[in-house]
Design a protein around this motif. Structure first.
Motif, PDB file in Angstrom:
ATOM      1  N   VAL A 168       0.870  -1.182   0.000  1.00 41.20           N
ATOM      2  CA  VAL A 168       0.000   0.000   0.000  1.00 41.20           C
ATOM      3  C   VAL A 168       0.903   1.226   0.000  1.00 41.20           C
ATOM      4  O   VAL A 168       1.691   1.429   0.930  1.00 41.20           O
ATOM      5  CB  VAL A 168      -0.931   0.012   1.225  1.00 41.20           C
ATOM      6  N   PHE A 169       0.786   2.038  -1.044  1.00 45.25           N
ATOM      7  CA  PHE A 169       1.680   3.187  -1.206  1.00 45.25           C
ATOM      8  C   PHE A 169       0.856   4.457  -1.302  1.00 45.25           C
ATOM      9  O   PHE A 169       0.091   4.658  -2.245  1.00 45.25           O
ATOM     10  CB  PHE A 169       2.530   3.010  -2.462  1.00 45.25           C
ATOM     11  N   ALA A 170       1.000   5.326  -0.292  1.00 36.06           N
ATOM     12  CA  ALA A 170       0.252   6.582  -0.222  1.00 36.06           C
ATOM     13  C   ALA A 170       1.150   7.753  -0.604  1.00 36.06           C
ATOM     14  O   ALA A 170       2.376   7.635  -0.643  1.00 36.06           O
ATOM     15  CB  ALA A 170      -0.302   6.783   1.192  1.00 36.06           C
ATOM     16  N   SER A 171       0.516   8.900  -0.857  1.00 35.32           N
ATOM     17  CA  SER A 171       1.259  10.088  -1.301  1.00 35.32           C
ATOM     18  C   SER A 171       1.041  11.286  -0.388  1.00 35.32           C
ATOM     19  O   SER A 171       1.336  12.419  -0.767  1.00 35.32           O
ATOM     20  CB  SER A 171       0.841  10.452  -2.735  1.00 35.32           C
ATOM     21  N   SER A 172       0.527  11.045   0.805  1.00 32.87           N
ATOM     22  CA  SER A 172       0.176  12.148   1.704  1.00 32.87           C
ATOM     23  C   SER A 172       1.366  13.017   2.066  1.00 32.87           C
ATOM     24  O   SER A 172       1.214  14.213   2.337  1.00 32.87           O
ATOM     25  CB  SER A 172      -0.451  11.587   2.987  1.00 32.87           C
ATOM     26  N   THR A 173       2.570  12.424   2.085  1.00 29.04           N
ATOM     27  CA  THR A 173       3.757  13.183   2.493  1.00 29.04           C
ATOM     28  C   THR A 173       4.600  13.630   1.302  1.00 29.04           C
ATOM     29  O   THR A 173       5.752  14.036   1.478  1.00 29.04           O
ATOM     30  CB  THR A 173       4.608  12.340   3.462  1.00 29.04           C
ATOM     31  N   HIS A 174       4.060  13.542   0.109  1.00 26.05           N
ATOM     32  CA  HIS A 174       4.738  14.043  -1.096  1.00 26.05           C
ATOM     33  C   HIS A 174       4.302  15.489  -1.339  1.00 26.05           C
ATOM     34  O   HIS A 174       3.168  15.860  -1.028  1.00 26.05           O
ATOM     35  CB  HIS A 174       4.345  13.169  -2.291  1.00 26.05           C
ATOM     36  N   PHE A 175       5.235  16.294  -1.874  1.00 26.76           N
ATOM     37  CA  PHE A 175       4.802  17.663  -2.172  1.00 26.76           C
ATOM     38  C   PHE A 175       3.640  17.629  -3.166  1.00 26.76           C
ATOM     39  O   PHE A 175       3.568  16.721  -3.986  1.00 26.76           O
ATOM     40  CB  PHE A 175       5.969  18.530  -2.695  1.00 26.76           C
ATOM     41  N   PRO A 176       2.693  18.548  -3.051  1.00 31.07           N
ATOM     42  CA  PRO A 176       2.745  19.791  -2.253  1.00 31.07           C
ATOM     43  C   PRO A 176       2.251  19.656  -0.818  1.00 31.07           C
ATOM     44  O   PRO A 176       1.863  20.655  -0.226  1.00 31.07           O
ATOM     45  CB  PRO A 176       1.829  20.720  -3.052  1.00 31.07           C
ATOM     46  N   TYR A 177       2.263  18.422  -0.242  1.00 34.38           N
ATOM     47  CA  TYR A 177       1.909  18.195   1.155  1.00 34.38           C
ATOM     48  C   TYR A 177       0.464  18.628   1.414  1.00 34.38           C
ATOM     49  O   TYR A 177       0.169  19.526   2.197  1.00 34.38           O
ATOM     50  CB  TYR A 177       2.888  18.913   2.097  1.00 34.38           C
ATOM     51  N   ALA A 178      -0.440  17.944   0.711  1.00 35.64           N
ATOM     52  CA  ALA A 178      -1.838  18.370   0.631  1.00 35.64           C
ATOM     53  C   ALA A 178      -2.750  17.486   1.478  1.00 35.64           C
ATOM     54  O   ALA A 178      -3.586  16.739   0.962  1.00 35.64           O
ATOM     55  CB  ALA A 178      -2.308  18.355  -0.833  1.00 35.64           C
ATOM     56  N   ALA A 179      -2.590  17.543   2.778  1.00 36.72           N
ATOM     57  CA  ALA A 179      -3.453  16.767   3.662  1.00 36.72           C
ATOM     58  C   ALA A 179      -4.894  17.258   3.546  1.00 36.72           C
ATOM     59  O   ALA A 179      -5.143  18.460   3.434  1.00 36.72           O
ATOM     60  CB  ALA A 179      -2.977  16.890   5.105  1.00 36.72           C
ATOM     61  N   ALA A 201       4.755  22.400   8.743  1.00 38.74           N
ATOM     62  CA  ALA A 201       3.457  22.102   9.346  1.00 38.74           C
ATOM     63  C   ALA A 201       2.547  21.368   8.368  1.00 38.74           C
ATOM     64  O   ALA A 201       1.825  20.434   8.745  1.00 38.74           O
ATOM     65  CB  ALA A 201       2.797  23.399   9.818  1.00 38.74           C
ATOM     66  N   ASN A 202       2.559  21.789   7.114  1.00 40.62           N
ATOM     67  CA  ASN A 202       1.771  21.082   6.095  1.00 40.62           C
ATOM     68  C   ASN A 202       2.279  19.654   5.908  1.00 40.62           C
ATOM     69  O   ASN A 202       1.495  18.715   5.754  1.00 40.62           O
ATOM     70  CB  ASN A 202       1.830  21.839   4.771  1.00 40.62           C
ATOM     71  N   TYR A 203       3.600  19.502   5.917  1.00 41.13           N
ATOM     72  CA  TYR A 203       4.177  18.166   5.794  1.00 41.13           C
ATOM     73  C   TYR A 203       3.745  17.284   6.968  1.00 41.13           C
ATOM     74  O   TYR A 203       3.356  16.128   6.784  1.00 41.13           O
ATOM     75  CB  TYR A 203       5.696  18.263   5.729  1.00 41.13           C
ATOM     76  N   ASP A 204       3.794  17.838   8.164  1.00 42.48           N
ATOM     77  CA  ASP A 204       3.419  17.059   9.345  1.00 42.48           C
ATOM     78  C   ASP A 204       1.948  16.662   9.316  1.00 42.48           C
ATOM     79  O   ASP A 204       1.581  15.581   9.806  1.00 42.48           O
ATOM     80  CB  ASP A 204       3.725  17.854  10.608  1.00 42.48           C
ATOM     81  N   ALA A 205       1.109  17.518   8.748  1.00 41.33           N
ATOM     82  CA  ALA A 205      -0.292  17.134   8.579  1.00 41.33           C
ATOM     83  C   ALA A 205      -0.409  15.949   7.633  1.00 41.33           C
ATOM     84  O   ALA A 205      -1.266  15.069   7.809  1.00 41.33           O
ATOM     85  CB  ALA A 205      -1.104  18.323   8.055  1.00 41.33           C
ATOM     86  N   GLY A 206       0.471  15.909   6.615  1.00 43.83           N
ATOM     87  CA  GLY A 206       0.498  14.760   5.717  1.00 43.83           C
ATOM     88  C   GLY A 206       0.940  13.498   6.435  1.00 43.83           C
ATOM     89  O   GLY A 206       0.413  12.402   6.182  1.00 43.83           O
ATOM     90  N   VAL A 207       1.919  13.618   7.338  1.00 45.23           N
ATOM     91  CA  VAL A 207       2.360  12.467   8.132  1.00 45.23           C
ATOM     92  C   VAL A 207       1.195  11.949   8.974  1.00 45.23           C
ATOM     93  O   VAL A 207       0.935  10.743   9.043  1.00 45.23           O
ATOM     94  CB  VAL A 207       3.553  12.842   9.031  1.00 45.23           C
ATOM     95  N   ARG A 208       0.483  12.867   9.619  1.00 45.50           N
ATOM     96  CA  ARG A 208      -0.657  12.464  10.453  1.00 45.50           C
ATOM     97  C   ARG A 208      -1.749  11.811   9.605  1.00 45.50           C
ATOM     98  O   ARG A 208      -2.418  10.863  10.044  1.00 45.50           O
ATOM     99  CB  ARG A 208      -1.203  13.687  11.197  1.00 45.50           C
TER     100      ARG A 208
END
Length: 694
Positions: free
Chosen positions: A396-407, A451-458
């Motif tokens: 399972v490969f997600a893209s949440s932490t790839h730019f533009p970090y769009a959680a 902060a946007n990146y961290d939202a993607g991590v979450r």
């Protein structure tokens, strides 16, 4: 004089009036979107070269997409207008009221839907609205963080009232329909509860295979130092932290090429790029069609059912022959990019495409839309379709932490300072060209980006938790080898080393990935392995934990002995960890690596599009230059060596990662013997290095 009586129209006439009003409204909206947002850039990078070339070579794609968009606007306008017109007919309004009321109602419904979709996925709308004006930027900031369901509920009010009004009028006009409607309602309730019971029954079913399953959970660009379980200050990863506490984590895992396609190919083949054919991101047809011996093919030969499910950044799974039985991943072909960019310009249509994603699948490929909900749904369908009498191996490969970090909501904006109004409020993407008008980047900008990146991590962490619950309900969690991975890390302007990945080898951020394994009884709990691991070693390690022999083609070694329960084992001997840059997309982005490189033009001149497949690939005449120009190096023991080819010769840099873990001090001049020995190791590690330009 007697008062004039307004005669209500007949139902057919009301439907026609509503259709006219709805059609007019949505055609006006299409025209406004086309006039105000006409651009074909990708993630904010625009080029007149590409625009002219698209219109010359891909005109049919553009015209067909225009036709599809126009048709969609027309259908939405006709259907919504007819529905609202019918409601006004049921309310016995006059012709003018039906026409204007339907048109106004269409605008209200459209506005509420756009605001709901904007609250859910503000980054999708930032592509066209955030930089347009302070008014639209303020609107986007204001809507971001609000509950999407409130806007969606408001959008449903008028259509629902129209349906209820029509039903009520029919019941008044034809009383015999009352008993029929009552029966339908009772049947619907019975069917609903029956379906719920069946769903619960199916969810409670369990099965077990004699061998462990394999589940690899990965997110593009996931940095291990941004996981709260690794000491990060924000609570970004409660589910991943739990996974680490129940299994073993490797604290220092290095990838070879910090770009997605080459890195995943190394992870799956256990071969260096150069041994396998995916030597950079834009390889040609021969490399794409090469049959590879991978983790998937080895497990398939052992009776495993293999599958991969990926979103936006996982297009390589559909482009390369990795050998999975099932592949659910997007394409990254040039016509798809054209369709994407044309769709994202149509702000008025975007919420409707989310209601019918099958009609515009390119919406699901937006870099600005990394919502894991559709990915989660596809994973569940994949799990349900897997045979129960065989073990599975699922990536399972997600893209949440790839730019533009769009959680998406509810994580979007979670960590951003409310007072921030700068350009990176909704993330950022590496620029292909320096904008002389752009303001100087501030610490507040860098903080917002992180902060946007961290939202993607979450966001990715919530996917991990959700999939865990799915496997626990199926009784498969504890008999599954669960692995947490990434393909590379990410630079976030936090160390003065730019944004993104793959352009240089300085620092640690882009070269380190998380590597966590969990399997009760086979993997130690709560262990942290400090010895350096390589992406080359991942597949052999997983195979040994599954009890499967690695093929001779695998270059890496198994690290399974380091994760076995019991006393902590002795470290294994250090082996070289090769590192290389990918091809450079730009020669004018103003980044520091541009001063120490062999020059060649940007991607608009070095790349081509195969007209029969739509695949983007490097022109053959540039292959040699790209390979000779790449930066390369390796880690070995306490040392990191870099070789940076330039027109004036190779620049050598050496870092002591023990005394200088942030890799900021070049000590090559202090240790010439170490440099010589490390260069010999580098040349020996990849036999064809000299042939490719070393």
């Amino acid at each position: 004089m007697p008062a004039t009586t307004v005669r209500p129209p007949t139902l057919p006439r009301a439907l026609l009036l509503g259709c006219r009003a709805g059609l007019l409204v949505f055609l006006v909206l299409y025209t406004l979107c086309a006039l105000l947002n006409m651009q074909l850039g990708y993630q904010g990078n625009e080029s007149r070269i590409v625009t002219d070339w698209v219109w010359t070579e891909w005109r049919s794609v553009v015209l067909w997409q225009v036709a599809r968009l126009l048709a969609a606007y027309c259908v939405v306008g006709l259907v919504l207008g007819a529905l609202l017109g019918a409601g006004l007919w049921a309310a016995e309004r006059g012709r003018r009221a039906v026409f204007w009321g339907s048109g106004l109602g269409c605008l209200v419904v459209e506005g509420m839907l756009v605001l709901g979709d904007m609250a859910h996925h503000p980054h999708v709308y930032a592509a066209t609205l955030y930089g347009r004006s302070e008014v639209t930027a303020a609107l986007l900031r204001g809507v971001s963080g609000t509950q999407p369901s409130g806007w969606y509920t408001a959008a449903l009010v008028l259509p629902v009232l129209s349906v209820l009004a029509v039903v009520a009028r029919w019941l008044v006009m034809a009383p015999r329909w009352r008993s029929v409607m009552g029966g339908v309602a009772v049947a619907a309730v019975v069917v609903g509860f029956t379906g719920l019971g069946l769903a619960r029954t199916r969810g409670a079913e369990t099965s077990a295979s004699p061998r462990p399953n394999l589940l690899i959970l990965a997110s593009d660009g996931l940095r291990p130092d941004h996981l709260s379980g690794n000491g990060y200050s924000r609570a970004t990863s409660p589910n991943i932290d739990r996974l680490m506490a129940e299994g073993t984590r490797f604290d220092d895992t290095v990838v070879q090429v910090p770009r997605t396609a080459p890195s995943w190919t190394t992870l799956l083949t256990s071969q260096w790029a150069g041994e396998h054919p995916v030597v950079h991101t834009l390889v040609g047809r021969e490399a794409r069609e090469a049959k590879l011996t991978t983790l998937a093919t080895v497990l398939a030969e052992q009776g495993y059912r293999t599958a991969v499910v990926a979103d936006y950044a996982g297009d390589h799974f559909s482009r390369f022959e990795y050998g999975f039985h099932q592949v659910s991943a997007p394409d990254f072909r040039f016509p798809d990019l054209v369709r994407q960019r044309m769709l994202i310009m149509n702000v008025a249509l975007l919420p409707w495409t989310s209601l019918a994603p099958g009609l515009f699948p390119e919406r699901g490929q937006f870099p600005e839309l990394t919502d894991p909900a559709p990915l989660r749904a596809r994973v569940r369908r994949t799990l349900e379709g897997l045979p129960e009498d065989a073990p599975f191996a699922l990536v399972v490969f997600a893209s949440s932490t790839h730019f533009p970090y769009a959680a998406p909501w509810p994580q979007e904006g979670r960590f951003v300072e409310r007072s921030y109004r700068g350009p990176w409020r909704f993330g950022a993407t590496p620029r292909m060209e320096v904008d002389p008008k752009a303001p100087v980047t501030t610490p507040e900008d860098v903080a917002a980006l992180g902060a946007n990146y961290d939202a993607g991590v979450r966001t990715f962490d919530s996917l991990v938790g959700s999939l865990r619950q799915d496997l626990e309900r199926r009784g498969r969690w504890d008999d599954t080898l669960v692995v947490l991975l990434s393909d590379h890390g990410e630079h976030l302007e936090d160390a003065g080393l730019g944004l993104g990945h793959g352009d240089h080898l300085w620092g640690r951020a882009a070269l380190r990935i998380p590597f966590v394994v969990r399997l009760p009884g086979q993997v130690a709990q709560g262990r942290a392995v400090t010895q350096r691991a390589r992406s080359l070693d991942v597949a052999p390690t997983l195979l040994e934990l599954l009890g499967v022999s690695a093929p001779e083609s695998f270059r890496g070694r198994s690290l399974a002995s380091l994760v076995k329960p019991g006393p902590e084992p002795r470290p294994l001997p250090d082996l070289p960890a090769l590192i290389e840059t990918d091809l450079w997309f730009s020669d004018r982005d103003g980044q520091p690596y541009q001063t120490v490189r062999v020059p060649y033009p940007w991607i608009y001149e070095t790349a081509t599009v195969e007209l029969d497949t739509g695949e983007i690939s490097l022109k053959p005449e540039w292959e040699g230059t790209v390979l000779r120009a790449r930066h390369r190096g390796l880690y070995l023991g306490r040392w990191k060596l870099l070789e940076l080819p330039t027109p004036d010769g190779v620049v050598l840099q050496l870092f002591d990662v023990v005394t200088d873990p942030e890799e900021k001090r070049d000590v090559a001049g202090n240790f010439p013997n170490v440099v010589t020995a490390m260069r010999a190791k580098l040349a020996a590690e990849l036999p064809d290095l000299a042939h490719q330009g070393g």
